[in-house]
Design an enzyme around this catalytic site. Structure first.
Site, PDB file in Angstrom:
ATOM      1  N   TYR A 166       0.826  -1.223   0.000  1.00 31.60           N
ATOM      2  CA  TYR A 166       0.000   0.000   0.000  1.00 31.60           C
ATOM      3  C   TYR A 166       0.862   1.276   0.000  1.00 31.60           C
ATOM      4  CZ  TYR A 166      -3.289   3.453   1.995  1.00 31.60           C
ATOM      5  OH  TYR A 166      -4.055   4.566   2.254  1.00 31.60           O
ATOM      6  N   GLY A 190       7.320  -5.651   5.638  1.00 37.33           N
ATOM      7  CA  GLY A 190       7.074  -6.131   6.988  1.00 37.33           C
ATOM      8  C   GLY A 190       5.612  -6.493   7.140  1.00 37.33           C
ATOM      9  N   LEU A 191       5.304  -7.057   8.284  1.00 38.83           N
ATOM     10  CA  LEU A 191       3.915  -7.405   8.599  1.00 38.83           C
ATOM     11  C   LEU A 191       3.358  -6.315   9.503  1.00 38.83           C
ATOM     12  CD1 LEU A 191       4.453 -11.223   9.311  1.00 38.83           C
ATOM     13  CD2 LEU A 191       3.855 -10.096   7.158  1.00 38.83           C
ATOM     14  N   SER A 205       6.103   3.547  13.213  1.00 41.15           N
ATOM     15  CA  SER A 205       4.681   3.764  13.440  1.00 41.15           C
ATOM     16  C   SER A 205       4.466   4.548  14.727  1.00 41.15           C
ATOM     17  CB  SER A 205       4.003   2.390  13.560  1.00 41.15           C
ATOM     18  OG  SER A 205       2.725   2.539  14.089  1.00 41.15           O
ATOM     19  N   TYR A 213       3.646  -6.431  17.371  1.00 36.91           N
ATOM     20  CA  TYR A 213       3.870  -5.558  16.213  1.00 36.91           C
ATOM     21  C   TYR A 213       4.586  -4.278  16.652  1.00 36.91           C
ATOM     22  CZ  TYR A 213       3.051  -2.041  12.658  1.00 36.91           C
ATOM     23  OH  TYR A 213       3.231  -1.021  11.749  1.00 36.91           O
ATOM     24  N   LYS A 217       8.582  -2.875  15.907  1.00 36.89           N
ATOM     25  CA  LYS A 217       8.965  -1.572  15.328  1.00 36.89           C
ATOM     26  C   LYS A 217       9.958  -0.862  16.253  1.00 36.89           C
ATOM     27  CE  LYS A 217       6.731  -1.493  11.488  1.00 36.89           C
ATOM     28  NZ  LYS A 217       7.464  -1.514  10.219  1.00 36.89           N
ATOM     29  N   ARG A 252      -8.011   9.772  15.930  1.00 41.44           N
ATOM     30  CA  ARG A 252      -6.752   9.436  15.249  1.00 41.44           C
ATOM     31  C   ARG A 252      -6.398  10.538  14.253  1.00 41.44           C
ATOM     32  NH1 ARG A 252      -7.228   6.352  18.687  1.00 41.44           N
ATOM     33  NH2 ARG A 252      -6.947   4.087  18.737  1.00 41.44           N
ATOM     34  N   ASP A 293      -6.549  -0.504  22.193  1.00 42.91           N
ATOM     35  CA  ASP A 293      -6.766   0.805  21.565  1.00 42.91           C
ATOM     36  C   ASP A 293      -6.566   1.924  22.581  1.00 42.91           C
ATOM     37  OD1 ASP A 293      -7.283  -0.023  19.035  1.00 42.91           O
ATOM     38  OD2 ASP A 293      -9.446   0.354  19.072  1.00 42.91           O
TER      39      ASP A 293
HETATM   40  P1  NAD Z   1       1.510  -3.550   3.113  1.00 43.50           P
HETATM   41  O1  NAD Z   1       1.293  -4.879   3.736  1.00 43.50           O
HETATM   42  O2  NAD Z   1       0.529  -3.061   2.122  1.00 43.50           O
HETATM   43  O3  NAD Z   1       2.963  -3.508   2.432  1.00 43.50           O
HETATM   44  C1  NAD Z   1       4.048  -4.234   2.925  1.00 43.50           C
HETATM   45  C2  NAD Z   1       4.697  -4.921   1.740  1.00 43.50           C
HETATM   46  O4  NAD Z   1       5.834  -5.660   2.213  1.00 43.50           O
HETATM   47  C3  NAD Z   1       3.771  -5.933   1.057  1.00 43.50           C
HETATM   48  O5  NAD Z   1       3.805  -5.712  -0.343  1.00 43.50           O
HETATM   49  C4  NAD Z   1       4.355  -7.295   1.414  1.00 43.50           C
HETATM   50  O6  NAD Z   1       4.150  -8.231   0.386  1.00 43.50           O
HETATM   51  C5  NAD Z   1       5.822  -6.963   1.629  1.00 43.50           C
HETATM   52  N1  NAD Z   1       6.523  -7.827   2.583  1.00 43.50           N
HETATM   53  C6  NAD Z   1       6.110  -8.196   3.822  1.00 43.50           C
HETATM   54  N2  NAD Z   1       7.045  -8.983   4.407  1.00 43.50           N
HETATM   55  C7  NAD Z   1       8.064  -9.097   3.511  1.00 43.50           C
HETATM   56  C8  NAD Z   1       9.298  -9.761   3.536  1.00 43.50           C
HETATM   57  N3  NAD Z   1       9.678 -10.501   4.586  1.00 43.50           N
HETATM   58  N4  NAD Z   1      10.101  -9.679   2.456  1.00 43.50           N
HETATM   59  C9  NAD Z   1       9.734  -8.951   1.373  1.00 43.50           C
HETATM   60  N5  NAD Z   1       8.560  -8.295   1.300  1.00 43.50           N
HETATM   61  C10 NAD Z   1       7.740  -8.364   2.358  1.00 43.50           C
HETATM   62  O7  NAD Z   1       1.678  -2.509   4.304  1.00 43.50           O
HETATM   63  P2  NAD Z   1       1.726  -0.919   4.280  1.00 43.50           P
HETATM   64  O8  NAD Z   1       0.494  -0.415   4.900  1.00 43.50           O
HETATM   65  O9  NAD Z   1       2.123  -0.452   2.948  1.00 43.50           O
HETATM   66  O10 NAD Z   1       2.902  -0.690   5.326  1.00 43.50           O
HETATM   67  C11 NAD Z   1       4.238  -0.494   4.918  1.00 43.50           C
HETATM   68  C12 NAD Z   1       5.098  -0.306   6.152  1.00 43.50           C
HETATM   69  O11 NAD Z   1       4.599   0.782   6.924  1.00 43.50           O
HETATM   70  C13 NAD Z   1       5.096  -1.526   7.086  1.00 43.50           C
HETATM   71  O12 NAD Z   1       6.404  -1.682   7.597  1.00 43.50           O
HETATM   72  C14 NAD Z   1       4.142  -1.111   8.179  1.00 43.50           C
HETATM   73  O13 NAD Z   1       4.437  -1.744   9.401  1.00 43.50           O
HETATM   74  C15 NAD Z   1       4.382   0.391   8.257  1.00 43.50           C
HETATM   75  N6  NAD Z   1       3.236   1.120   8.797  1.00 43.50           N
HETATM   76  C16 NAD Z   1       2.005   0.960   8.217  1.00 43.50           C
HETATM   77  C17 NAD Z   1       0.902   1.637   8.755  1.00 43.50           C
HETATM   78  C18 NAD Z   1      -0.476   1.456   8.172  1.00 43.50           C
HETATM   79  O14 NAD Z   1      -1.460   1.736   8.854  1.00 43.50           O
HETATM   80  N7  NAD Z   1      -0.622   1.019   6.912  1.00 43.50           N
HETATM   81  C19 NAD Z   1       1.069   2.482   9.869  1.00 43.50           C
HETATM   82  C20 NAD Z   1       2.346   2.615  10.412  1.00 43.50           C
HETATM   83  C21 NAD Z   1       3.415   1.941   9.872  1.00 43.50           C
HETATM   84  N1  UDP Z   2     -12.070   1.281  14.602  1.00 46.54           N
HETATM   85  C1  UDP Z   2     -13.404   0.947  14.690  1.00 46.54           C
HETATM   86  N2  UDP Z   2     -13.878  -0.103  13.948  1.00 46.54           N
HETATM   87  C2  UDP Z   2     -13.085  -0.834  13.110  1.00 46.54           C
HETATM   88  C3  UDP Z   2     -11.711  -0.485  13.017  1.00 46.54           C
HETATM   89  C4  UDP Z   2     -11.238   0.574  13.776  1.00 46.54           C
HETATM   90  O1  UDP Z   2     -14.148   1.581  15.430  1.00 46.54           O
HETATM   91  O2  UDP Z   2     -13.557  -1.780  12.465  1.00 46.54           O
HETATM   92  C5  UDP Z   2     -11.544   2.427  15.351  1.00 46.54           C
HETATM   93  C6  UDP Z   2     -10.429   2.087  16.324  1.00 46.54           C
HETATM   94  O3  UDP Z   2     -10.961   1.729  17.582  1.00 46.54           O
HETATM   95  C7  UDP Z   2      -9.646   3.419  16.363  1.00 46.54           C
HETATM   96  C8  UDP Z   2      -9.815   3.975  14.956  1.00 46.54           C
HETATM   97  O4  UDP Z   2     -10.975   3.333  14.418  1.00 46.54           O
HETATM   98  O5  UDP Z   2     -10.248   4.318  17.265  1.00 46.54           O
HETATM   99  C9  UDP Z   2      -8.624   3.703  14.033  1.00 46.54           C
HETATM  100  O6  UDP Z   2      -8.337   2.298  14.064  1.00 46.54           O
HETATM  101  P1  UDP Z   2      -7.364   1.630  13.001  1.00 46.54           P
HETATM  102  O7  UDP Z   2      -7.366   0.150  13.275  1.00 46.54           O
HETATM  103  O8  UDP Z   2      -7.718   2.070  11.631  1.00 46.54           O
HETATM  104  O9  UDP Z   2      -5.939   2.265  13.325  1.00 46.54           O
HETATM  105  P2  UDP Z   2      -5.066   2.251  14.682  1.00 46.54           P
HETATM  106  O10 UDP Z   2      -5.045   3.675  15.136  1.00 46.54           O
HETATM  107  O11 UDP Z   2      -5.692   1.321  15.637  1.00 46.54           O
HETATM  108  O12 UDP Z   2      -3.726   1.809  14.199  1.00 46.54           O
END
Ligand code: NAD
Ligand code: UDP
Length: 346
Positions: free
Chosen positions: A13, A84-85, A126, A151, A155, A233, A297
């Site tokens: 993403y 990452g996951l 994050s 998770y 991080k 948020r 949360d």
């Molecule tokens: P995402 O799952 O869409 O993207 C992660 C990508 O990494 C995927 O394409 C997956 O296939 C790949 N991947 C996972 N493990 C791998 C591995 N071991 N080797 C190679 N590729 C691998 O997630 P995202 O939302 O795009 O998040 C990207 C980064 O940002 C992550 O590290 C996530 O923890 C961090 N992050 C995301 C959010 C969020 O809400 N989306 C918030 C804070 C931080």
């Molecule tokens: N939330 C919710 N219903 C859902 C998913 C999330 O009410 O199905 C709420 C959650 O409690 C938080 C906000 O939406 O207050 C954002 O949650 P999200 O999981 O998107 O991100 P987080 O801040 O937890 O990483």
């Protein structure tokens, strides 16, 4: 050989939107992704948007030989590390997978970078590392918190590992970016978030209720000490997040050590405010039911983006309405995400 940027997780993403941003800025990009949650279709669509497709190497950051081969074959100037996951609930069920992918994978990547003489790294962290801070907005110097899930701990461990690494060798120059809540999609509706299975996050769930995949949204608690009792948020448009990576990389090009920046808007919205904004943007009703709080949360979490504004000259420019409009466009055009049935595009 041209210098390239390696983007791990670039088929996911945030990584796909950042890959597009970097290609548009004229950079050469190589993506390494094991596709566990990413799609090669995202990279094809990036080509439709900018005329250039990054090379995709399908492989795992936990595999040292793939990393070494990649660094031997390409002249890499810097790495953006998204791979990452990211599911909190899954991390509680499968902690080893999280420590393996997020911690060991990052460690492997740093080893391969050092071997190849590549010392510029931007790491996806994050806001979760702050835990449940007593003060809002959250500045970067707020102590990192007592974390309640693997998770978040994975991080924070990587952040600390990167600090130790930079302390040990002044050639390292590392940006730690603490994302708040990334939402939305590219304005073309061609790339966006494609969660596998039932979404954990609020916005993908809301969009899937609106498209008819789920009948209603569960709102986790309306008894928080907030404006309307629901959680607050800091939602940030994914394209703003992507531009923050360009700025962060520019900033660390000529420095060393570790720099940490929040990427958020500085404004918090409640769950009910987000639902209303989405309903306005989509013209669809989002039925919801209040249920009990989700364990882990926090009541509110929103950033001070002042440090990124001052040091990176970076500002989030998309408002909540635009985030919702762009999310809905992506959802409408791609009711099943990147899966083949979804190809009914412009
Ligand atoms: P995402 O799952 O869409 O993207 C992660 C990508 O990494 C995927 O394409 C997956 O296939 C790949 N991947 C996972 N493990 C791998 C591995 N071991 N080797 C190679 N590729 C691998 O997630 P995202 O939302 O795009 O998040 C990207 C980064 O940002 C992550 O590290 C996530 O923890 C961090 N992050 C995301 C959010 C969020 O809400 N989306 C918030 C804070 C931080
Ligand atoms: N939330 C919710 N219903 C859902 C998913 C999330 O009410 O199905 C709420 C959650 O409690 C938080 C906000 O939406 O207050 C954002 O949650 P999200 O999981 O998107 O991100 P987080 O801040 O937890 O990483």
């Amino acid at each position: 050989m041209t210098e390239k940027i390696l983007i791990t997780g670039g088929a996911g993403y945030i990584g796909s939107h950042t890959t597009l941003e970097f290609l548009l800025a004229g950079k050469e990009v190589v993506v390494l992704d094991n596709l566990c949650n990413g799609s090669p279709e995202a990279l094809l669509r990036i080509e439709r948007l900018c005329g250039k497709q990054p090379e995709l190497i399908i492989g795992d950051i936990c595999d040292a030989s793939i990393l070494n081969e990649l660094f031997d074959k390409h002249r890499i100037a810097a790495v953006l590390h998204f791979a990452g996951l990211k599911s909190v609930s899954e991390s509680v069920r499968e902690p080893l997978a999280y420590y393996e992918n997020n911690v060991m994978g990052s460690l492997n990547l740093c080893k391969a970078m050092a071997r190849a003489g590549v010392y510029h790294l931007v790491f996806s962290s994050s806001a979760t590392v702050y835990g449940d801070p007593a003060q809002m907005p959250i500045h970067e110097n707020v102590p990192t918190g007592a974390l309640t899930n693997p998770y978040g701990r994975s991080k924070l461990i990587v952040e600390q590992l990167l600090q130790d690494l930079a302390d040990s060798d002044p050639r390292w120059s590392i940006a730690i970016l603490r994302y708040f809540n990334p939402v939305g999609a590219h304005s073309s509706g061609l790339i966006g978030e494609d969660p596998q299975g039932t979404p954990n996050n609020l916005l993908p769930y809301v969009a899937q209720v609106a498209i008819g995949r789920f009948s209603e949204l569960a709102v986790y608690g309306n008894d928080y000490p907030t404006r309307d009792g629901t959680g607050v948020r800091d939602y940030i448009h994914v394209v703003d997040l992507a531009s923050g990576h360009l700025k962060a990389l520019q900033a660390i090009e000529s420095t060393n050590g570790v720099k940490t920046w929040n990427l958020g808007t500085g404004t918090g919205y409640t769950v009910l405010e987000v639902i209303k904004a989405f309903e306005r943007a989509s013209g669809r009703q989002v039925p919801y039911r209040i249920v009990s709080r989700r364990p882990g949360d926090v009541a509110e979490c929103w950033a001070s983006p002042a440090k990124a504004a001052e040091e990176l000259d970076w500002h989030a420019v998309h408002d909540l309405e635009t985030m919702m409009i762009d999310l809905w466009r992506w959802q409408l055009k791609n009711p099943r995400g990147y899966s083949p049935q979804a190809i009914q595009l412009v």
